[in-house]
Motif scaffolding. Structure first.
Motif, PDB file in Angstrom:
ATOM      1  N   GLY A  25     -33.230  18.930 -72.824  1.00 12.42           N
ATOM      2  CA  GLY A  25     -34.486  18.151 -73.084  1.00 12.42           C
ATOM      3  C   GLY A  25     -35.490  18.860 -72.268  1.00 12.42           C
ATOM      4  O   GLY A  25     -35.350  19.499 -71.366  1.00 12.42           O
ATOM      5  N   PRO A  26     -36.937  18.231 -72.578  1.00  9.76           N
ATOM      6  CA  PRO A  26     -37.970  18.782 -71.727  1.00  9.76           C
ATOM      7  C   PRO A  26     -37.781  18.667 -70.144  1.00  9.76           C
ATOM      8  O   PRO A  26     -36.749  17.536 -69.740  1.00  9.76           O
ATOM      9  CB  PRO A  26     -39.050  17.989 -72.333  1.00  9.76           C
ATOM     10  N   ARG A  27     -38.409  19.298 -69.601  1.00  9.15           N
ATOM     11  CA  ARG A  27     -38.405  19.330 -67.853  1.00  9.15           C
ATOM     12  C   ARG A  27     -39.441  18.893 -67.261  1.00  9.15           C
ATOM     13  O   ARG A  27     -39.613  18.980 -65.950  1.00  9.15           O
ATOM     14  CB  ARG A  27     -37.797  20.805 -67.511  1.00  9.15           C
ATOM     15  N   GLU A  28     -40.622  18.377 -68.182  1.00  7.11           N
ATOM     16  CA  GLU A  28     -41.606  17.920 -67.419  1.00  7.11           C
ATOM     17  C   GLU A  28     -41.728  16.453 -67.119  1.00  7.11           C
ATOM     18  O   GLU A  28     -41.191  15.738 -68.048  1.00  7.11           O
ATOM     19  CB  GLU A  28     -42.770  18.341 -68.593  1.00  7.11           C
ATOM     20  N   GLY A  29     -42.340  16.109 -66.256  1.00  7.00           N
ATOM     21  CA  GLY A  29     -42.559  14.767 -65.932  1.00  7.00           C
ATOM     22  C   GLY A  29     -43.894  14.502 -65.267  1.00  7.00           C
ATOM     23  O   GLY A  29     -44.696  15.081 -65.116  1.00  7.00           O
ATOM     24  N   PHE A  30     -44.039  13.100 -65.600  1.00  4.12           N
ATOM     25  CA  PHE A  30     -45.470  12.532 -65.320  1.00  4.12           C
ATOM     26  C   PHE A  30     -45.750  12.917 -63.791  1.00  4.12           C
ATOM     27  O   PHE A  30     -44.851  13.176 -62.900  1.00  4.12           O
ATOM     28  CB  PHE A  30     -45.482  10.870 -65.274  1.00  4.12           C
ATOM     29  N   THR A  31     -47.103  13.015 -63.467  1.00  5.68           N
ATOM     30  CA  THR A  31     -47.680  12.975 -62.137  1.00  5.68           C
ATOM     31  C   THR A  31     -48.372  11.698 -61.724  1.00  5.68           C
ATOM     32  O   THR A  31     -48.323  10.930 -62.268  1.00  5.68           O
ATOM     33  CB  THR A  31     -48.512  14.298 -62.062  1.00  5.68           C
ATOM     34  N   GLU A  32     -49.130  11.908 -60.536  1.00  4.47           N
ATOM     35  CA  GLU A  32     -49.827  10.667 -60.152  1.00  4.47           C
ATOM     36  C   GLU A  32     -51.322  10.821 -60.781  1.00  4.47           C
ATOM     37  O   GLU A  32     -52.035   9.842 -60.226  1.00  4.47           O
ATOM     38  CB  GLU A  32     -49.982  10.761 -58.486  1.00  4.47           C
ATOM     39  N   ASN A  33     -51.560  11.440 -61.498  1.00  6.25           N
ATOM     40  CA  ASN A  33     -52.986  11.820 -62.188  1.00  6.25           C
ATOM     41  C   ASN A  33     -52.751  11.101 -63.656  1.00  6.25           C
ATOM     42  O   ASN A  33     -52.151  11.474 -64.515  1.00  6.25           O
ATOM     43  CB  ASN A  33     -53.361  13.269 -62.348  1.00  6.25           C
ATOM     44  N   LEU A  34     -53.559  10.081 -63.770  1.00  2.79           N
ATOM     45  CA  LEU A  34     -53.604   9.346 -65.123  1.00  2.79           C
ATOM     46  C   LEU A  34     -54.225  10.376 -66.257  1.00  2.79           C
ATOM     47  O   LEU A  34     -53.466  10.280 -67.394  1.00  2.79           O
ATOM     48  CB  LEU A  34     -54.467   8.252 -65.042  1.00  2.79           C
ATOM     49  N   GLY A  35     -54.888  11.183 -66.103  1.00  3.40           N
ATOM     50  CA  GLY A  35     -55.484  12.086 -67.148  1.00  3.40           C
ATOM     51  C   GLY A  35     -54.320  13.010 -67.356  1.00  3.40           C
ATOM     52  O   GLY A  35     -54.185  13.535 -68.759  1.00  3.40           O
ATOM     53  N   VAL A  36     -53.626  13.902 -66.485  1.00  5.94           N
ATOM     54  CA  VAL A  36     -52.608  14.520 -66.873  1.00  5.94           C
ATOM     55  C   VAL A  36     -51.594  13.696 -67.596  1.00  5.94           C
ATOM     56  O   VAL A  36     -50.926  14.304 -68.661  1.00  5.94           O
ATOM     57  CB  VAL A  36     -52.158  15.173 -65.723  1.00  5.94           C
ATOM     58  N   ASN A  37     -51.130  12.638 -67.363  1.00  7.21           N
ATOM     59  CA  ASN A  37     -50.127  11.854 -67.828  1.00  7.21           C
ATOM     60  C   ASN A  37     -50.544  11.749 -69.273  1.00  7.21           C
ATOM     61  O   ASN A  37     -49.545  11.823 -70.156  1.00  7.21           O
ATOM     62  CB  ASN A  37     -49.676  10.718 -67.249  1.00  7.21           C
ATOM     63  N   LYS A  38     -51.680  11.348 -69.564  1.00  5.23           N
ATOM     64  CA  LYS A  38     -51.992  10.715 -70.942  1.00  5.23           C
ATOM     65  C   LYS A  38     -51.741  12.278 -71.900  1.00  5.23           C
ATOM     66  O   LYS A  38     -51.655  12.264 -73.051  1.00  5.23           O
ATOM     67  CB  LYS A  38     -53.492  10.381 -71.072  1.00  5.23           C
ATOM     68  N   ALA A  79     -46.666   1.477 -74.248  1.00  3.12           N
ATOM     69  CA  ALA A  79     -46.473   2.316 -73.080  1.00  3.12           C
ATOM     70  C   ALA A  79     -47.694   1.732 -72.187  1.00  3.12           C
ATOM     71  O   ALA A  79     -48.874   1.700 -72.511  1.00  3.12           O
ATOM     72  CB  ALA A  79     -46.228   3.620 -73.128  1.00  3.12           C
ATOM     73  N   ILE A  80     -47.543   1.583 -70.830  1.00  7.91           N
ATOM     74  CA  ILE A  80     -48.626   1.430 -69.717  1.00  7.91           C
ATOM     75  C   ILE A  80     -48.688   2.694 -68.659  1.00  7.91           C
ATOM     76  O   ILE A  80     -47.497   2.835 -68.089  1.00  7.91           O
ATOM     77  CB  ILE A  80     -48.743   0.187 -69.300  1.00  7.91           C
ATOM     78  N   LEU A  81     -49.621   3.508 -68.485  1.00  8.43           N
ATOM     79  CA  LEU A  81     -49.931   4.569 -67.664  1.00  8.43           C
ATOM     80  C   LEU A  81     -50.638   4.064 -66.690  1.00  8.43           C
ATOM     81  O   LEU A  81     -51.770   3.835 -67.074  1.00  8.43           O
ATOM     82  CB  LEU A  81     -50.220   5.851 -68.264  1.00  8.43           C
ATOM     83  N   VAL A  82     -50.426   4.129 -65.341  1.00  8.88           N
ATOM     84  CA  VAL A  82     -51.136   3.745 -64.180  1.00  8.88           C
ATOM     85  C   VAL A  82     -51.469   4.889 -63.355  1.00  8.88           C
ATOM     86  O   VAL A  82     -50.820   5.861 -62.964  1.00  8.88           O
ATOM     87  CB  VAL A  82     -50.278   2.590 -63.458  1.00  8.88           C
ATOM     88  N   ASN A  83     -52.852   5.082 -62.936  1.00 11.49           N
ATOM     89  CA  ASN A  83     -53.246   6.049 -62.249  1.00 11.49           C
ATOM     90  C   ASN A  83     -52.513   5.956 -60.828  1.00 11.49           C
ATOM     91  O   ASN A  83     -52.508   4.715 -60.243  1.00 11.49           O
ATOM     92  CB  ASN A  83     -54.637   6.094 -62.096  1.00 11.49           C
ATOM     93  N   GLY A  84     -52.082   7.068 -60.162  1.00  8.44           N
ATOM     94  CA  GLY A  84     -51.513   7.093 -58.862  1.00  8.44           C
ATOM     95  C   GLY A  84     -50.107   7.037 -58.658  1.00  8.44           C
ATOM     96  O   GLY A  84     -49.429   6.729 -57.864  1.00  8.44           O
ATOM     97  N   THR A  85     -49.421   6.828 -59.923  1.00  6.39           N
ATOM     98  CA  THR A  85     -47.691   6.674 -59.950  1.00  6.39           C
ATOM     99  C   THR A  85     -47.508   7.604 -60.987  1.00  6.39           C
ATOM    100  O   THR A  85     -47.877   7.612 -62.256  1.00  6.39           O
ATOM    101  CB  THR A  85     -47.270   5.361 -59.927  1.00  6.39           C
ATOM    102  N   PRO A  86     -46.240   8.245 -61.108  1.00  4.12           N
ATOM    103  CA  PRO A  86     -45.666   8.860 -62.204  1.00  4.12           C
ATOM    104  C   PRO A  86     -44.813   8.086 -63.022  1.00  4.12           C
ATOM    105  O   PRO A  86     -44.167   8.526 -63.919  1.00  4.12           O
ATOM    106  CB  PRO A  86     -44.790  10.061 -61.540  1.00  4.12           C
TER     107      PRO A  86
END
Length: 510
Positions: free
Chosen positions: A154-167, A263-270
């Motif tokens: 499967g994909p190897r990428e994960g969320f970061t702490e940056n909301l813009g990157v996660n979106k 889904a809810i993405l929050v800035n500052g957390t992966p």
């Protein structure tokens, strides 16, 4: 420093005196003076410069903005603007600055919030509006493999702490205009940005409205992680079972959005939140859908078996050795009796000692540095187990039982469910020590009743088993081939349930 924000005026309280301030003034010196008072003893930068013959000031926090964007697309362009045909905010926006996104505001309170939200504010002498330049940046962690949800395929990428990157990571998975994002801010002091994501036409409008309403009700001084929101938004705050799934994987978020969840993405957390959630959802790994369905069926059945072992094995051992010795084969009973001959504690106390020691080692392995954490936890378990057996504190069969229980709990894909099973193990052990197998049956009935009564945003938590839905069982204990999963789960989606064309089964003649 306290401020009372109104639509027409702003009141700043300083030295117990209220100073009445009008919105953005044409006098730049007045604007700078008021903003400097508001940002007193802070790290806000006021960069004064000339735009033609007019004084200007760029206001930003250095650690929160992209220096390249500010220097090349704002400061450089402003200093190069020697002659200005017409001084207006439209002219500056369209002909001078080359920042991608520019907003306008004539409210000083809004400007303060924009600066704190990683933007740069440009005020120019003679203009009663300020320009807000989108220059979000600062130090961020690069995209890497999720640490809590490792997968073989499967994909190897994960969320970061940056909301813009996660979106953007979710956007890369779902390139559809039906993917909608609602932006909100929570926390009076932290002003944490979050994004509510859902698929229009698939997710229920009532579900989206309910999520928005629950977030709007949250009045707290700060939100530092998505776990803050989870406790405010769950249906039953007193149960140990997780009612909202958290994940580091963009592909998990995308897959759940396509099934009608939010889904809810929050800035500052992966960690993103996915809701509603069911019990069986926490036993499914993302790679179940990437492997061939034969492998997925085997792994899911293995997990279901092991979750029963993780929950009931110590309690069952206590019950049969204390009350129901006739259930144990004779040779095994002699072996257990010989190993327990010198043990001074009853089976319950023996199991409690080993379980607590195992949980302590597991927690120590997590908190210690990664270089030595794993080695300490493994060596600690071996040394303590062997020493405890030789000292006559616990028996060898108990060490085996606790070890098997620990291994079984590690197979649960979601940590939030695994920790719940670990907690419930202790009251079941107490019931087994008190009533034997009758206590285990009683505890299991209470547990199943509780699971069937739980709901997550209107969805029965134990569905599709409680209530029973035969057609939905194709993605619970087993995972049928993709060409058989032609419809979305009806617990979440009432319209637009078809997700693939019919007759997609491969033909042997192909």
């Amino acid at each position: 420093m306290k401020k009372l924000i109104t639509t027409k005026k702003i009141q700043l309280k300083e030295d117990n005196k209220k100073v009445e301030v009008e919105p953005v003034s044409r006098d730049i010196h007045k604007n700078i003076e008021l903003l400097q008072k508001e940002f007193e003893k802070s790290d806000v930068t006021f960069r004064r410069l000339k735009v033609g013959n007019h004084e200007a000031c760029l206001i930003f926090i250095e650690g929160l903005i992209d220096k390249v964007t500010i220097e090349l697309h704002a400061i450089h362009e402003l200093l190069e603007a020697v002659s200005i045909e017409e001084l207006s905010d439209e002219y500056i926006e369209q002909n001078v600055v080359s920042v991608n996104k520019v907003l306008k505001s004539n409210d000083l309170a809004e400007l303060i919030n924009y600066v704190l939200d990683s933007n740069a504010v440009l005020v120019i002498d003679g203009l009663d509006k300020a320009l807000v330049l989108d220059a979000k940046g600062g130090t961020t962690r690069s995209v890497s493999e999720p640490e809590t949800e490792a997968s073989i395929r499967g994909p190897r990428e994960g969320f970061t702490e940056n909301l813009g990157v996660n979106k953007s990571l979710v956007r890369q998975k779902i390139r559809s205009n039906d993917l909608k994002i609602i932006s909100k801010v929570v926390g009076t002091h932290t002003r944490t940005s979050l994004a509510i994501m859902y698929m229009e036409g698939i997710a229920s409008p009532d579900l989206v409205s309910e999520v928005e309403e629950r977030i709007d009700r949250i009045k707290i001084d700060g939100v530092l992680e998505s776990g803050y929101l989870e406790e405010f938004m769950e249906d039953n705050p007193f149960t140990v079972f997780p009612q909202i799934q958290n994940t580091e994987r963009p592909d998990s978020v995308a897959a759940n959005l396509l099934e009608g969840r939010v889904a809810i993405l929050v800035n500052g957390t992966p960690f993103a939140l996915i809701l509603p959630a069911t019990f069986w959802q926490f036993l499914q790994a993302s790679e179940d859908y990437y492997q061939r369905y034969h492998i997925s069926i085997f792994l899911r059945l293995l997990r279901v078996t092991l979750i029963f072992l993780a929950l009931l094995l110590p309690a069952f051992y206590i019950a049969v050795t204390t009350f129901h010795q006739e259930m144990i084969p004779t040779n095994l009973l002699y072996s257990i009796a010989a190993s327990r001959e010198a043990i001074p504690f009853p089976a319950f106390i023996e199991a409690l000692i080993m379980e607590l020691a195992f949980e302590a080692l597991r927690e120590a392995g997590i908190r210690l540095p990664k270089v030595i954490g794993q080695a300490v936890s493994i060596l600690g378990a071996l040394v303590i187990g062997q020493a405890a057996v030789e000292a006559g504190i616990v028996s060898a069969p108990m060490v085996i039982i606790v070890s098997l229980t620990g291994i079984a709990s590690f197979t649960i894909p979601r940590f939030s469910l695994a920790i719940s099973i670990r907690l419930l193990r202790f009251p079941l052990m107490l019931l087994a020590a008190t009533f034997g197998l009758y206590g285990i049956v009683l505890g299991s009935i209470v547990l199943l009743t509780h699971l069937c009564n739980l709901r997550s945003y209107g969805v029965p938590y134990f569905s599709p088993l409680g209530p029973l839905s035969w057609k939905e069982l194709k993605d619970v204990f087993i995972r049928v081939p993709w060409w058989k999963m032609d419809k979305r789960p009806d617990e979440f989606v009432k319209e637009n349930v078809v997700r693939e064309e019919s007759n997609l089964k491969p033909s042997p003649d192909q």
